[in-house]
Design an enzyme around this catalytic site. Sequence first.
Site, PDB file in Angstrom:
ATOM      1  N   SER A 153       0.922  -1.088  -0.156  1.00 21.71           N
ATOM      2  CA  SER A 153      -0.005   0.087  -0.075  1.00 21.71           C
ATOM      3  C   SER A 153       0.765   1.401   0.065  1.00 21.71           C
ATOM      4  O   SER A 153       1.752   1.668  -1.064  1.00 21.71           O
ATOM      5  CB  SER A 153      -0.958  -0.021   1.310  1.00 21.71           C
ATOM      6  OG  SER A 153      -2.054   0.837   1.099  1.00 21.71           O
ATOM      7  N   HIS A 270      -8.837   0.701  -0.277  1.00 20.69           N
ATOM      8  CA  HIS A 270      -8.540  -0.126  -1.385  1.00 20.69           C
ATOM      9  C   HIS A 270     -10.008  -0.757  -2.206  1.00 20.69           C
ATOM     10  O   HIS A 270     -10.054  -1.960  -2.504  1.00 20.69           O
ATOM     11  CB  HIS A 270      -7.568  -1.331  -1.069  1.00 20.69           C
ATOM     12  CG  HIS A 270      -6.066  -0.812  -0.844  1.00 20.69           C
ATOM     13  ND1 HIS A 270      -5.392  -0.100  -1.861  1.00 20.69           N
ATOM     14  CD2 HIS A 270      -5.443  -0.633   0.358  1.00 20.69           C
ATOM     15  CE1 HIS A 270      -4.354   0.231  -1.207  1.00 20.69           C
ATOM     16  NE2 HIS A 270      -4.298   0.066  -0.206  1.00 20.69           N
TER      17      HIS A 270
END
Length: 392
Positions: A153, A270
Amino acid sequence: MSARVARVARARGWGVRFSRGASSFPVPPPGAVDVAELLRDATAAAEEPSAAPAWRRTPGQRSVLLFPGQGSQEVGMGRGLLGFPRVRELYDAARRVLGYDLLELSLHGPQEDLDRTVHCQPAVFVASLAAVEKLHHLQPAVIENCVAAAGFSVGEFAALVFAGAMEFAEGLYAVKVRAEAMQAASEAIPSGMLSVLGQPQSKFASACLDAREHCRSLGIEDPVCEVSNYLFPHCRVISGHLEALQFLRQNSSKYHFRRTKMLPVSGGFHTRLMQPAVEPLAQALKAIDIKQPLVSVHANVSGHRYANAQHIRKLLGQQVVSPVKWEQTMHAIYERRRGTAFPRTWEVGPGQQLGSILRSCNLQAWKFYDHVDVLRAGEDPSEVPDPEQSLR
């Protein structure tokens, strides 16, 4: 190490300027050069044939760096790094980019402030690159022999800075914009993330479908419930509306889930719930001079290596609304013929969660894993943590 590499290594720091000279960002410390220069020299075989570049060295001589993501933060991180060259300069540069004292927050908290998305993403980014400084000081060959990097991430931004694809200040600015936009998006809709440890017969897709139907029955329009992180075989993180996640927890046995646990985050990262964050991040990335990485960097969106600078800009923009394909990334990096040695793997940044995931993805590769301690200056090993925890 070649004489040229040695000269660069001694002078090495982090380039924290915009290459186009934007005055709103800090300049590097006197005499500093960025990691890209070290990597260029370490892979320049033509100039000194006797010093083989990293990609020509035997697999066992090569190294891979993994950069952790949001959730790995812990009050006190950075304390084990401050005695190493250039680390304080990194935090000084971060203060000028962010407008607040990130080092003070990282060292002393409080934890609830550090845990806020707007703070923890920059904190993990800077601590990870500071950990690279420590690793280079203690084991410079690891940096010189690096052939691949990946970040979870927000860790992907640190991996790209390490690989020379963007400058430190540019990368941190993009992380700042990303964190602020994701914080705002998460506050707009009550949502979260659920870690799910499954088994071969687990029904992730049908579970998410049923959870969305449950939300519709409650009057929620266009509900979100989908896999947002692929961690290791049969372990996923599901993000979405809180009502959907509560449904999954209450019906976990129906879908053959072994264990579920809510993660301490503020939103459904996400997934398309983060769509409001896409445009601010895209605009920030347009202002950045992104270059071809000097080592392979694997994208969260696909698990594959970035092809070029344009590819980086495109996929980084998609990343906030796309699942993190970490399990696929681990397979892409470590798949090899039987009998081929594995590279040394270093987790650079707070925690050891990525190492724990690597163990579940590829036990043989994990046997060559180590981490850089960001809490203590010593090198004593610490207990390996839960791999499902602290990965967003």
